[in-house]
Design a protein around this motif. Sequence first.
Motif, PDB file in Angstrom:
ATOM      1  N   MET A   1      35.570   6.877  12.545  1.00  0.00           N
ATOM      2  CA  MET A   1      34.406   6.659  13.227  1.00  0.00           C
ATOM      3  C   MET A   1      33.305   6.036  12.601  1.00  0.00           C
ATOM      4  N   THR A   2      32.627   4.993  13.199  1.00  0.00           N
ATOM      5  CA  THR A   2      31.269   4.546  12.667  1.00  0.00           C
ATOM      6  C   THR A   2      30.279   5.407  12.899  1.00  0.00           C
ATOM      7  N   GLU A   3      29.151   5.131  12.113  1.00  0.00           N
ATOM      8  CA  GLU A   3      27.972   5.655  12.446  1.00  0.00           C
ATOM      9  C   GLU A   3      27.434   5.669  13.753  1.00  0.00           C
ATOM     10  N   SER A   4      27.374   4.721  14.320  1.00  0.00           N
ATOM     11  CA  SER A   4      26.940   4.206  15.779  1.00  0.00           C
ATOM     12  C   SER A   4      27.952   5.131  16.596  1.00  0.00           C
ATOM     13  N   ALA A   5      29.117   5.282  16.526  1.00  0.00           N
ATOM     14  CA  ALA A   5      29.865   6.010  17.251  1.00  0.00           C
ATOM     15  C   ALA A   5      29.348   7.499  17.115  1.00  0.00           C
ATOM     16  N   ASP A   6      29.254   8.068  15.941  1.00  0.00           N
ATOM     17  CA  ASP A   6      28.786   9.430  15.819  1.00  0.00           C
ATOM     18  C   ASP A   6      27.322   9.604  16.495  1.00  0.00           C
ATOM     19  N   ALA A   7      26.592   8.524  16.472  1.00  0.00           N
ATOM     20  CA  ALA A   7      25.152   8.576  16.976  1.00  0.00           C
ATOM     21  C   ALA A   7      25.354   8.782  18.606  1.00  0.00           C
ATOM     22  N   LEU A   8      26.303   8.122  19.192  1.00  0.00           N
ATOM     23  CA  LEU A   8      26.798   8.146  20.431  1.00  0.00           C
ATOM     24  C   LEU A   8      27.277   9.657  20.898  1.00  0.00           C
ATOM     25  N   ILE A   9      28.254  10.220  19.946  1.00  0.00           N
ATOM     26  CA  ILE A   9      28.695  11.555  20.151  1.00  0.00           C
ATOM     27  C   ILE A   9      27.403  12.583  20.296  1.00  0.00           C
ATOM     28  N   ILE A  10      26.436  12.282  19.130  1.00  0.00           N
ATOM     29  CA  ILE A  10      25.344  13.201  19.314  1.00  0.00           C
ATOM     30  C   ILE A  10      24.425  13.101  20.392  1.00  0.00           C
ATOM     31  N   ARG A  11      24.345  12.112  20.919  1.00  0.00           N
ATOM     32  CA  ARG A  11      23.403  11.686  22.268  1.00  0.00           C
ATOM     33  C   ARG A  11      24.187  12.373  23.318  1.00  0.00           C
ATOM     34  N   LEU A  12      25.537  12.025  23.419  1.00  0.00           N
ATOM     35  CA  LEU A  12      26.326  12.648  24.561  1.00  0.00           C
ATOM     36  C   LEU A  12      26.267  14.247  24.618  1.00  0.00           C
ATOM     37  N   VAL A  13      26.295  14.767  23.765  1.00  0.00           N
ATOM     38  CA  VAL A  13      26.450  16.114  23.591  1.00  0.00           C
ATOM     39  C   VAL A  13      25.135  16.881  23.741  1.00  0.00           C
ATOM     40  N   THR A  14      24.008  16.096  23.253  1.00  0.00           N
ATOM     41  CA  THR A  14      22.802  16.524  23.472  1.00  0.00           C
ATOM     42  C   THR A  14      22.290  16.562  24.862  1.00  0.00           C
ATOM     43  N   ASP A  15      22.943  15.430  25.783  1.00  0.00           N
ATOM     44  CA  ASP A  15      22.517  15.239  26.951  1.00  0.00           C
ATOM     45  C   ASP A  15      23.080  16.297  27.852  1.00  0.00           C
ATOM     46  N   ARG A  16      24.390  16.714  27.680  1.00  0.00           N
ATOM     47  CA  ARG A  16      25.245  17.627  28.320  1.00  0.00           C
ATOM     48  C   ARG A  16      24.575  19.008  28.194  1.00  0.00           C
ATOM     49  N   LEU A  17      24.109  19.347  27.115  1.00  0.00           N
ATOM     50  CA  LEU A  17      23.492  20.622  26.710  1.00  0.00           C
ATOM     51  C   LEU A  17      22.101  20.489  27.318  1.00  0.00           C
ATOM     52  N   LEU A  18      21.439  19.614  27.487  1.00  0.00           N
ATOM     53  CA  LEU A  18      20.152  19.596  28.061  1.00  0.00           C
ATOM     54  C   LEU A  18      20.167  19.894  29.675  1.00  0.00           C
TER      55      LEU A  18
ATOM     56  N   TYR B   1      38.448  15.766  18.069  1.00  0.00           N
ATOM     57  CA  TYR B   1      38.160  16.862  18.612  1.00  0.00           C
ATOM     58  C   TYR B   1      36.447  16.938  18.364  1.00  0.00           C
ATOM     59  N   LEU B   2      35.782  16.161  17.578  1.00  0.00           N
ATOM     60  CA  LEU B   2      34.475  16.432  17.071  1.00  0.00           C
ATOM     61  C   LEU B   2      33.433  16.722  18.149  1.00  0.00           C
ATOM     62  N   PRO B   3      33.531  15.762  19.119  1.00  0.00           N
ATOM     63  CA  PRO B   3      32.695  16.323  20.311  1.00  0.00           C
ATOM     64  C   PRO B   3      32.576  17.407  20.895  1.00  0.00           C
ATOM     65  N   VAL B   4      33.907  18.066  21.102  1.00  0.00           N
ATOM     66  CA  VAL B   4      34.003  19.517  21.586  1.00  0.00           C
ATOM     67  C   VAL B   4      33.636  20.567  20.875  1.00  0.00           C
ATOM     68  N   LEU B   5      33.859  20.374  19.557  1.00  0.00           N
ATOM     69  CA  LEU B   5      33.723  21.316  18.477  1.00  0.00           C
ATOM     70  C   LEU B   5      32.066  21.252  18.272  1.00  0.00           C
TER      71      LEU B   5
END
Length: 71
Positions: free
Chosen positions: A1-18, A48-52
Amino acid sequence: MTESADALIIRLVTDRLLKAHPDADPAVVHGSVRTAYEELKYARVRTYLPVLMERRARDLLSAADQAEPDA
């Protein structure tokens, strides 16, 4: 995964938790997700990075809620 893909995952997980924790401090939620990411970012299998990350961040949020004194 690229750095931008990781940033997207971080944003999506943050949005779900908010959405799941509307009363939580957004800075605490973001910090929990960032901590989860830092713990898992070198995982060899990233499917499984987003789920974990979400599970770990939920654990951190739960611990933070229990650590706060009742007002």
